[in-house]
Each structure stands twice: as structure tokens, then as C-alpha cells.
Scaffold this active site. Structure first.
Site, PDB file in Angstrom:
ATOM      1  CE1 TYR A  77       5.854   1.702  53.757  1.00  0.00           C
ATOM      2  CE2 TYR A  77       7.084  -0.145  54.419  1.00  0.00           C
ATOM      3  CZ  TYR A  77       7.002   1.164  53.714  1.00  0.00           C
ATOM      4  OH  TYR A  77       8.135   1.608  53.019  1.00  0.00           O
ATOM      5  CB  ALA A  78       3.630  -5.656  53.275  1.00  0.00           C
TER       6      ALA A  78
END
Length: 251
Positions: free
Chosen positions: A154-155
Site C-alpha cells: 500500500y505504501a
């Protein structure tokens, strides 16, 4: 009359949560809204809320992972409203999980719905944004977490959005297009789901916010986007701005 009255905004993922909050806040200032997302009933609900305030909105079902769908969406907006002055890239499929557990398909969905959709829409809207355009892309402070375990995918996709945004700000600034990124914490359905599923981590998350609360989609996030799109922010370009009650230290 607001300085934004009559402008046109294309907002992805505007059927609920942060996207809806941004749509409502901009509509409140007279902006015509193209409300896009995957579920027509949710889009129509947002449009109903906008109409109830005297605003104008167009619901458009669009899968941001499909290049042809994005091109068709932009064409529909221009045909209906005559142009696009504000682009908000909000839609994102969340790819959570440890690196060992994260599948190629899940990460690819995050990549296609996030950085690739943002990249494609910025290019599609570019001719219409020249002169006085404003792009607001959504990222996350996940990459600034004290513990990145479970958040690597996600990051990664959100950091890619920040890089693309910085490039757009540098390349298109001289043509009157400003590009900025917001990193919000907001009372969205997605965050509510996460907090319910991870109560202990959610409490630690809240404890780490100096203001000790999560932001409201319209009042805290949407209204800031209004400011960012207004003349008072005309010299703000290429920035990543945390809307998180002071939690993340962006460096």
C-alpha cells in the site's frame, strides 16, 4: 458567489467517504461535479446530496483500472460541462498484507487503481487543465509508519503517486497547472472497516494523532481541498500535505 463557481471537477471514487466529502465541499462553492466510481447507486446518492444543496453533478460509472474507461469518462465530462478545471484522483484499491502474503494480483490491482489511474487521468485531463487547472492526488502516510509490516504494498503505490505528482508539478507548472498531494486520515468506510478489524492497532493509531481524532470527510478534508483549489493557494504547487491531525512527520 465563490471564485470557484462554474468550474468543473472530476473526482474518482466519489460515491462515498473522502471522495464524496470532497465532492460535497466543492459543490458547496459552485463547482460542477463529475462523480465517478464503480457503483452507480452510490454515485447517484452523492449526486442527490449535491442537488439538494442546489449543485449540479453527473454520475459516471468508471473502472479506473481500465484505460479505455478513463478516456471515455473524460470525454463524457467535457461533452456535458465543456471542460475540466479540477481533477481529484481519490480512487484506490487497498493492497494490505505482509510481503510474503501479498499476491501479485492484489499488488497489481493497487498499482493499476492508484499510480496508473492517476498517471492516465492526469495525461487525459492535461489539455483541459491548461491555464488555471488544479490537480489534487491522494496519497498516504503509510510510508511514514513506525512499523511498516503489512503496509509495504500500500505504501509503495501511494509513494508512486507522490512521485508522479511532483513530476507533474514541475513539468506543467509553467502552463498554469498546479499539482499537489494530500495525505488524509478521514472517517471513511474503509478506515472504519480497518479500525473494527484491528481494534488494538486502531487505538494505538488514534493515540498517535495529536488531536486524538480522525478527520471528517467533508469538513476537514473536503474544505481543505476547496482552499487548495482556490486563488489563495495559487502559489502552492508540488507539495505533499498531511491532513492527519499532526500524526505524520513528512520529510
Amino acid at each position: 458567489m465563490s471564485e470557484l463557481t462554474g468550474k468543473v471537477a472530476l473526482i474518482t471514487g466519489a460515491g462515498q467517504g473522502v471522495g464524496q466529502g470532497i465532492a460535497l465541499a466543492l459543490a458547496e462553492r459552485g463547482v460542477k461535479i463529475a462523480v465517478t466510481g464503480r457503483t452507480l447507486s452510490k454515485l447517484e446518492k452523492t449526486c442527490e446530496l449535491i442537488a439538494a444543496r442546489g449543485g449540479e453533478a453527473l454520475p459516471l460509472v468508471c473502472d479506473v483500472k481500465a484505460a479505455d474507461a478513463l478516456a471515455h469518462c473524460v470525454a463524457q465530462v467535457v461533452e456535458r460541462f465543456g471542460g475540466i478545471q479540477i481533477l481529484v484522483n481519490n480512487a484506490q484499491e487497498v493492497c494490505l498484507g505482509s510481503l510474503e502474503q501479498l499476491s501479485d494480483e492484489t499488488l497489481e490491482a493497487g498499482w493499476q487503481s492508484g499510480p496508473m489511474a492517476t498517471f492516465r487521468l492526469m495525461k487525459l485531463c492535461y489539455p483541459h487543465l491548461k491555464g488555471d487547472g488544479c490537480i489534487v492526488n491522494l496519497a498516504s502516510s503509510a510510508a511514514k509508519r513506525w512499523d511498516m509490516a503489512g503496509y509495504g504494498g500500500y505504501a509503495a503505490v501511494k509513494e508512486a503517486i507522490r512521485s508522479l505528482s511532483r513530476a507533474a508539478a514541475c513539468e506543467w507548472g509553467q502552463e498554469g497547472i498546479r499539482t499537489n498531494v494530500i495525505l488524509p486520515h478521514a472517517e471513511s468506510p474503509g478506515l472504519a472497516w480497518w479500525m473494527k478489524k484491528n481494534p488494538e492497532e486502531a487505538q494505538a493509531f488514534l493515540d498517535g494523532i495529536p488531536q486524538r481524532r480522525v478527520g471528517q470527510c467533508e469538513q476537514d478534508i473536503g474544505r481543505f481541498v476547496v482552499q487548495l483549489c482556490s486563488d489563495g493557494s495559487r502559489y502552492v504547487n508540488g507539495q505533499s500535505i498531511g491532513l492527519d491531525g499532526g500524526q505524520a512527520l513528512l520529510g
